[in-house]
Design an enzyme around this catalytic site. Structure first.
Site, PDB file in Angstrom:
ATOM      1  N   GLU A   1      -2.154   5.781  -6.004  1.00 39.82           N
ATOM      2  CA  GLU A   1      -2.682   4.412  -5.947  1.00 39.82           C
ATOM      3  C   GLU A   1      -4.124   4.476  -6.429  1.00 39.82           C
ATOM      4  O   GLU A   1      -5.016   4.858  -5.679  1.00 39.82           O
ATOM      5  CB  GLU A   1      -2.603   3.863  -4.518  1.00 39.82           C
TER       6      GLU A   1
ATOM      7  N   CYS B   1      -9.941  -2.143  -4.834  1.00 37.73           N
ATOM      8  CA  CYS B   1      -9.298  -1.637  -6.054  1.00 37.73           C
ATOM      9  C   CYS B   1      -8.883  -2.772  -6.981  1.00 37.73           C
ATOM     10  O   CYS B   1      -8.836  -2.593  -8.191  1.00 37.73           O
ATOM     11  CB  CYS B   1      -8.093  -0.793  -5.684  1.00 37.73           C
TER      12      CYS B   1
HETATM   13  P1  NAD Z   1     -13.162   8.872  -1.892  1.00 38.40           P
HETATM   14  O1  NAD Z   1     -14.406   9.391  -2.533  1.00 38.40           O
HETATM   15  O2  NAD Z   1     -13.145   8.606  -0.439  1.00 38.40           O
HETATM   16  O3  NAD Z   1     -12.000   9.899  -2.280  1.00 38.40           O
HETATM   17  C1  NAD Z   1     -10.654   9.704  -1.919  1.00 38.40           C
HETATM   18  C2  NAD Z   1     -10.129  10.938  -1.203  1.00 38.40           C
HETATM   19  O4  NAD Z   1     -10.176  12.066  -2.072  1.00 38.40           O
HETATM   20  C3  NAD Z   1     -10.940  11.293   0.026  1.00 38.40           C
HETATM   21  O5  NAD Z   1     -10.069  11.484   1.121  1.00 38.40           O
HETATM   22  C4  NAD Z   1     -11.670  12.536  -0.383  1.00 38.40           C
HETATM   23  O6  NAD Z   1     -11.899  13.424   0.694  1.00 38.40           O
HETATM   24  C5  NAD Z   1     -10.742  13.165  -1.389  1.00 38.40           C
HETATM   25  N1  NAD Z   1     -11.469  14.018  -2.315  1.00 38.40           N
HETATM   26  C6  NAD Z   1     -12.730  13.845  -2.783  1.00 38.40           C
HETATM   27  N2  NAD Z   1     -13.051  14.839  -3.639  1.00 38.40           N
HETATM   28  C7  NAD Z   1     -11.989  15.658  -3.701  1.00 38.40           C
HETATM   29  C8  NAD Z   1     -11.716  16.870  -4.414  1.00 38.40           C
HETATM   30  N3  NAD Z   1     -12.601  17.408  -5.239  1.00 38.40           N
HETATM   31  N4  NAD Z   1     -10.502  17.437  -4.239  1.00 38.40           N
HETATM   32  C9  NAD Z   1      -9.593  16.874  -3.420  1.00 38.40           C
HETATM   33  N5  NAD Z   1      -9.805  15.734  -2.722  1.00 38.40           N
HETATM   34  C10 NAD Z   1     -10.984  15.146  -2.860  1.00 38.40           C
HETATM   35  O7  NAD Z   1     -12.711   7.524  -2.547  1.00 38.40           O
HETATM   36  P2  NAD Z   1     -12.834   7.024  -4.044  1.00 38.40           P
HETATM   37  O8  NAD Z   1     -11.974   7.864  -4.916  1.00 38.40           O
HETATM   38  O9  NAD Z   1     -14.248   6.792  -4.422  1.00 38.40           O
HETATM   39  O10 NAD Z   1     -12.134   5.598  -3.837  1.00 38.40           O
HETATM   40  C11 NAD Z   1     -12.356   4.547  -4.685  1.00 38.40           C
HETATM   41  C12 NAD Z   1     -11.276   4.495  -5.742  1.00 38.40           C
HETATM   42  O11 NAD Z   1     -10.024   4.285  -5.130  1.00 38.40           O
HETATM   43  C13 NAD Z   1     -11.470   3.348  -6.709  1.00 38.40           C
HETATM   44  O12 NAD Z   1     -11.165   3.787  -8.007  1.00 38.40           O
HETATM   45  C14 NAD Z   1     -10.438   2.336  -6.250  1.00 38.40           C
HETATM   46  O13 NAD Z   1     -10.013   1.456  -7.255  1.00 38.40           O
HETATM   47  C15 NAD Z   1      -9.340   3.228  -5.768  1.00 38.40           C
HETATM   48  N6  NAD Z   1      -8.505   2.530  -4.789  1.00 38.40           N
HETATM   49  C16 NAD Z   1      -7.220   2.256  -5.116  1.00 38.40           C
HETATM   50  C17 NAD Z   1      -6.424   1.560  -4.224  1.00 38.40           C
HETATM   51  C18 NAD Z   1      -4.999   1.233  -4.531  1.00 38.40           C
HETATM   52  O14 NAD Z   1      -4.271   0.882  -3.610  1.00 38.40           O
HETATM   53  N7  NAD Z   1      -4.572   1.319  -5.770  1.00 38.40           N
HETATM   54  C19 NAD Z   1      -6.960   1.162  -2.999  1.00 38.40           C
HETATM   55  C20 NAD Z   1      -8.275   1.479  -2.704  1.00 38.40           C
HETATM   56  C21 NAD Z   1      -9.043   2.166  -3.602  1.00 38.40           C
END
Ligand code: NAD
Length: 466
Positions: free
Chosen positions: A222, A256
């Site tokens: 997602e 998102c």
């Molecule tokens: P985030 O930085 O919290 O990361 C998401 C998860 O990935 C966390 O649990 C984090 O611990 C893990 N993570 C971080 N670095 C990592 C690594 N190097 N290796 C493994 N795991 C790692 O969140 P984010 O990615 O900044 O979230 C925002 C993004 O999520 C945006 O792009 C948004 O559009 C997307 N999003 C999508 C949806 C959907 O339902 N499609 C919903 C919400 C957010």
């Protein structure tokens, strides 16, 4: 319910992670999560957890994101509703399906069972730190899986609240929270899972996919992207502006499916800007920086990322543009934004809204068509021909006409992306399906033997004729 003292540290010991997985795997293979009544009880316990701890979670969401209570309670209410609906519909979802077949096959009773995949991993981001853990978890429980949930370390208060409260309601031998950041997630990804449900950005999604490939683990991704808003000048521009400002302000633009940029014919750009400005002033009489009705930026590093976008942008600020400390940026609209501007590089994920002015509606469609497929495509228009063209000529996870973000409220519309915005679907039955697989079954009676005789060697001429 009185909140017990917090006993959690910020991270789970890396060395404990395989031990936790082992406990869950044993529970799954012992059949703990199989009985439907047990699953329903766990789902309803999850609903009870949310109901009893509404204030605890709202408080954590406020500490993480400055989230207004109204929005927090709304989010919690939807989760409770979806839990109850999942428990109510579970018998239907799991009912074995009889499959049509050839006449001679009827006695074998071909059937499809929805079977649990096993022990699964849910990795969630910070922007809806509660919903994006629990929504998948409801589906995993419904499917009969065991699950480890890894909330985002960036929304640490919500993550800690979950780790503290969940064991009081859900069976810890089947459902666990692992706290931590990269080191802990990396350890989780070294292990073999039966499904990984990841919500977050596309960069980390590639790390998740690579880790999953090693074990051929199925994935739900997602992700996000730049969700455009096309405005057809023949639509009521006031109404469009009202809905755009309302939608963009939600969660401080950190959704998102937040409107990432607007595309409008140049002839109507200024009319739209005036209308946006009017509704901005109506919703935030003292400006959005001073308002309690909008979430703040989640962390100083995301604040710095957004400030860098503003600094590098060559676009004209139509209104907004002020900032406060390391957590607040005014809802800011930019006009005459060029495709190569910093604001058009990646998903904005904050309260900045660029307007791209194009010659006409053909150019607007072309602009959207030639970019990555977004999670949502929004268009304000009354024109059936334009709606048809958008449906036929573009790709996106969802198409929403004449509103923003409302698609999230529809329990039975599958939610997910296409291409770079991700794959797999969620919400109620779709989440249940993500964690299940279709297990085919036939039961071949011995009475069928005469019909099957021709398949055995030797393949003499007599059999070839048949
Ligand atoms: P985030 O930085 O919290 O990361 C998401 C998860 O990935 C966390 O649990 C984090 O611990 C893990 N993570 C971080 N670095 C990592 C690594 N190097 N290796 C493994 N795991 C790692 O969140 P984010 O990615 O900044 O979230 C925002 C993004 O999520 C945006 O792009 C948004 O559009 C997307 N999003 C999508 C949806 C959907 O339902 N499609 C919903 C919400 C957010």
């Amino acid at each position: 319910m009185k909140r017990p003292p917090c006993t959690h540290t910020m991270t789970t010991l890396v060395s404990n992670i395989p031990v936790i997985q082992n406990i869950l795997r044993t529970s799954f293979s012992n059949g703990l999560t199989r009985p439907l009544e047990w699953r329903k009880h766990q789902i309803l316990q999850l609903a009870r957890m949310l109901q009893d701890n509404k204030e605890v979670f709202a408080d954590a969401l406020y500490k993480d994101l400055g989230k207004p209570k109204l929005e927090a309670f709304g989010e919690i209410g939807v989760l409770i509703e979806r839990s109850v609906l999942s428990a109510q519909q579970l018998d239907d979802w799991t009912r074995p399906t009889s499959i049509d077949c050839l006449d001679w096959q009827r006695s074998t009773q071909p059937t499809v069972y929805m079977a649990p995949k096993g022990t699964v991993l849910i990795i969630a981001p910070w922007n809806y730190p509660l919903a994006l853990v629990l929504q998948p978890l409801i589906g995993a429980i419904a499917a009969g899986c065991c699950a480890v949930c890894k909330p985002s370390e960036i929304a640490s208060h919500t993550a800690m609240a979950l780790a503290e409260v969940m064991p009081q309601y859900l069976d810890s031998s089947a459902y666990r929270v692992v706290l931590g950041a990269v080191a802990e997630t990396t350890k989780l990804l070294e292990l073999q899972w039966d499904h990984i449900f990841y919500t977050g950005n596309g960069r980390i999604a590639r790390i998740i996919s690579t880790a999953a490939a090693k074990f051929l683990t199925p994935l739900t991704l997602e992700l996000g992207g730049k969700s455009p808003v096309i405005v057809d000048p023949s639509f009521d521009i006031n109404l469009a502006a009202k809905r755009i400002i309302g939608g963009k302000a939600h969660n401080g633009g950190q959704i998102c499916v937040s409107p990432d940029y607007i595309v409008i014919p140049r002839s109507h750009q200024d009319i739209l800007v005036s209308a946006l400005k009017r509704f901005y002033a109506e919703f935030f009489p003292d400006g959005s920086l001073a308002s309690d009705s909008i979430s703040r930026i989640v962390s100083p590093s995301h604040h710095a990322r957004l400030m860098d976008l503003i600094k590098r942008s060559k676009s004209e600020v139509a209104f907004g543009g002020r900032t406060e400390g390391q957590s607040k940026i005014e809802l800011t609209v930019f006009k005459n934004v060029l495709p190569e501007d910093s604001l058009m590089e990646d998903e904005i994920f904050g309260p900045l809204l660029p307007i791209v002015a194009v010659e006409n509606m053909d150019a607007a469609i072309e602009f959207v068509r030639t970019r990555d497929h977004p999670l949502a495509l929004y268009a304000f228009t009354d024109d059936p021909a334009l709606k048809k063209r958008l449906l036929e000529e573009t790709l996106s996870g969802a198409v929403v006409f004449n509103d923003l973000i409302t698609q999230l409220a529809f329990n039975n519309l599958p939610f997910g992306g296409v291409g770079p915005s991700g794959y797999g679907r969620q919400y109620l039955k779709y989440t249940f399906e993500a964690f299940s697989y279709q297990r085919s079954s036939i039961d071949v009676p011995k009475e069928l033997e005469p019909f099957l005789a021709a398949r055995y060697p030797p393949y003499d001429d007599e059999k070839v004729k048949i």
